[in-house]
Design a protein around this motif. Sequence first.
Motif, short mmCIF file in Angstrom:
data_model
loop_
_atom_site.label_atom_id
_atom_site.label_comp_id
_atom_site.label_asym_id
_atom_site.label_seq_id
_atom_site.Cartn_x
_atom_site.Cartn_y
_atom_site.Cartn_z
N MET A 31 0.83 -1.21 0.00
CA MET A 31 0.00 0.00 0.00
C MET A 31 0.86 1.25 0.00
O MET A 31 0.58 2.21 -0.73
N ALA A 32 1.92 1.24 0.82
CA ALA A 32 2.81 2.41 0.86
C ALA A 32 3.48 2.61 -0.50
O ALA A 32 3.57 3.75 -0.99
N ALA A 33 3.91 1.52 -1.13
CA ALA A 33 4.53 1.62 -2.45
C ALA A 33 3.52 2.11 -3.48
O ALA A 33 3.86 2.93 -4.35
N LEU A 34 2.29 1.63 -3.39
CA LEU A 34 1.24 2.07 -4.32
C LEU A 34 1.01 3.57 -4.18
O LEU A 34 0.90 4.28 -5.19
N ILE A 35 0.93 4.05 -2.96
CA ILE A 35 0.74 5.49 -2.74
C ILE A 35 1.92 6.26 -3.32
O ILE A 35 1.75 7.29 -3.99
N GLY A 36 3.14 5.77 -3.08
CA GLY A 36 4.33 6.43 -3.61
C GLY A 36 4.36 6.46 -5.13
O GLY A 36 4.65 7.49 -5.75
N PHE A 60 0.04 -3.62 -10.95
CA PHE A 60 0.55 -4.88 -10.39
C PHE A 60 0.49 -4.87 -8.87
O PHE A 60 0.14 -5.88 -8.25
N LEU A 61 0.82 -3.74 -8.26
CA LEU A 61 0.74 -3.64 -6.80
C LEU A 61 -0.71 -3.80 -6.34
O LEU A 61 -0.97 -4.48 -5.34
N LEU A 62 -1.63 -3.19 -7.06
CA LEU A 62 -3.03 -3.29 -6.69
C LEU A 62 -3.52 -4.74 -6.75
O LEU A 62 -4.27 -5.19 -5.88
N VAL A 63 -3.09 -5.47 -7.76
CA VAL A 63 -3.49 -6.88 -7.88
C VAL A 63 -2.96 -7.66 -6.68
O VAL A 63 -3.71 -8.42 -6.03
#
Length: 180
Positions: A31-36, A60-63
């Motif tokens: 989640m932190a990476a997705l936000i970033g 890909f992060l969301l999946v």
Amino acid sequence: MISPLHALMGILQRIERMLDAVIQPIVFLGMAALIGVITLQIVSRTLFTAVGWTEEVARFLLVWITFLGATLAFQRGRHIAVTFVVDALPVRLAQLARIAAVLVALGFMLALIVIGYRYMQVQSFQRSASLRLSMTYVYAVIPISAGLMAWYALVDVIELIIKGPRAADTGSDTAEEPPV
């Protein structure tokens, strides 16, 4: 003296807690990476030239977050369930209905492991557009999360059998909902 079944249940629940201790930080970091990544995407599109790989990484992060988050929800018994019929049944019959429901979920998860693994193999030649990443890594979350949910379902069935009618809920972490 602790019976062998209760000792087994303790071991299984310890394994569940260890899995949970691994999955939770992965989901948090995802989640932190997705936000970033999304922040970088917005800033780069607004102020500079768009960074091409951000949309793909975000997808890909969301999946991965979705599947692993669903695993955590399954372990806690937080998926949507219609329980009014089971709750209206006599205690022993309700226990059998819960066991049957968890066995159906276990069967579905086992099928999803096989299907997810086959899908992962079929798509192994495919590469992502901007990162050139093998799609095997993206689709690997399907059999991984299904395997984890199958493990949780197996533990739930064993718990329902050992605890008998006292096991009112599936999911080892069945904390009460906070008052609204």
